[in-house]
Design a protein around this motif. Structure first.
Motif, mmCIF file in Angstrom:
data_model
loop_
_atom_site.group_PDB
_atom_site.id
_atom_site.type_symbol
_atom_site.label_atom_id
_atom_site.label_comp_id
_atom_site.label_asym_id
_atom_site.label_seq_id
_atom_site.Cartn_x
_atom_site.Cartn_y
_atom_site.Cartn_z
ATOM 1 N N TYR A 63 0.833 -1.201 0.000
ATOM 2 C CA TYR A 63 0.000 0.000 0.000
ATOM 3 C C TYR A 63 0.873 1.258 0.000
ATOM 4 N N HIS A 64 0.492 2.239 -0.826
ATOM 5 C CA HIS A 64 1.339 3.405 -1.068
ATOM 6 C C HIS A 64 1.719 4.190 0.188
ATOM 7 N N SER A 65 0.871 4.250 1.195
ATOM 8 C CA SER A 65 1.220 5.006 2.398
ATOM 9 C C SER A 65 2.272 4.306 3.249
ATOM 10 N N ILE A 74 5.388 11.492 -5.122
ATOM 11 C CA ILE A 74 4.988 12.845 -5.534
ATOM 12 C C ILE A 74 4.131 12.779 -6.794
ATOM 13 N N VAL A 75 4.536 11.980 -7.759
ATOM 14 C CA VAL A 75 3.766 11.824 -8.993
ATOM 15 C C VAL A 75 2.381 11.265 -8.683
ATOM 16 N N ARG A 76 2.314 10.273 -7.820
ATOM 17 C CA ARG A 76 1.031 9.664 -7.443
ATOM 18 C C ARG A 76 0.114 10.706 -6.804
ATOM 19 N N HIS A 77 0.649 11.518 -5.905
ATOM 20 C CA HIS A 77 -0.154 12.567 -5.278
ATOM 21 C C HIS A 77 -0.680 13.554 -6.309
ATOM 22 N N LEU A 96 -11.085 16.896 2.493
ATOM 23 C CA LEU A 96 -10.780 16.222 3.750
ATOM 24 C C LEU A 96 -10.128 14.893 3.405
ATOM 25 N N ASP A 97 -8.898 14.722 3.832
ATOM 26 C CA ASP A 97 -8.188 13.463 3.596
ATOM 27 C C ASP A 97 -8.348 12.607 4.844
ATOM 28 N N GLY A 103 0.119 11.715 5.976
ATOM 29 C CA GLY A 103 -0.221 13.119 5.738
ATOM 30 C C GLY A 103 0.437 13.739 4.518
ATOM 31 N N SER A 104 1.230 12.965 3.781
ATOM 32 C CA SER A 104 1.968 13.543 2.650
ATOM 33 C C SER A 104 1.037 13.978 1.516
ATOM 34 N N PHE A 105 -0.088 13.293 1.315
ATOM 35 C CA PHE A 105 -1.009 13.706 0.250
ATOM 36 C C PHE A 105 -1.633 15.069 0.566
ATOM 37 N N ILE A 106 -2.100 15.241 1.775
ATOM 38 C CA ILE A 106 -2.765 16.507 2.104
ATOM 39 C C ILE A 106 -1.761 17.649 2.102
ATOM 40 N N LEU A 107 -0.495 17.384 2.429
ATOM 41 C CA LEU A 107 0.529 18.413 2.320
ATOM 42 C C LEU A 107 0.741 18.807 0.854
#
Length: 110
Positions: A63-65, A74-77, A96-97, A103-107
């Motif tokens: 799983y990516h996280s 970064i590309v996936r986000h 809302l994540d 937390g890297s996606f919401i950042l």
């Protein structure tokens, strides 16, 4: 408008105006989630919400996280954000994540 057994997690309303089924496109785990739109507050939420005993079955070992480094993340986000932007109807929409891993996606979204 349809009355549902599951209350909106944001406002506790039980009224929705539509719902749709979404399969897992990323890992193809075979689960199909149903999402509903709350008439009262506009929240899009899953119905029913999975129980705590079901959650681990949604996350394979790759799983990516669980992998939080590198350009691929970064590309996936950025790809996810592009897809989300196509669904947003207003510049005032809030993302809302929920269950946001590290937390890297919401950042990245910020």
């Amino acid at each position: 408008m349809v009355l549902v057994d599951n209350a909106c997690p944001a406002c506790a309303s039980r009224q929705i105006d539509n719902s749709f089924i979404v399969p897992d496109h990323e890992y193809d785990i075979g689960y199909k989630a149903t999402y509903a739109h709350c008439v009262k507050c506009g929240t899009l939420h899953q119905i029913p919400m999975p129980g705590i005993d079901e959650l681990s079955s949604f996350y394979p070992k790759d799983y990516h996280s669980f992998v939080t480094q590198g350009i691929l993340l970064i590309v996936r986000h950025r790809l996810r954000l592009r897809n989300i932007r196509s669904l947003i109807k207003s510049d005032k929409s809030i993302i809302l994540d929920y269950g946001c891993g590290d937390g890297s996606f919401i950042l990245e979204a910020a």
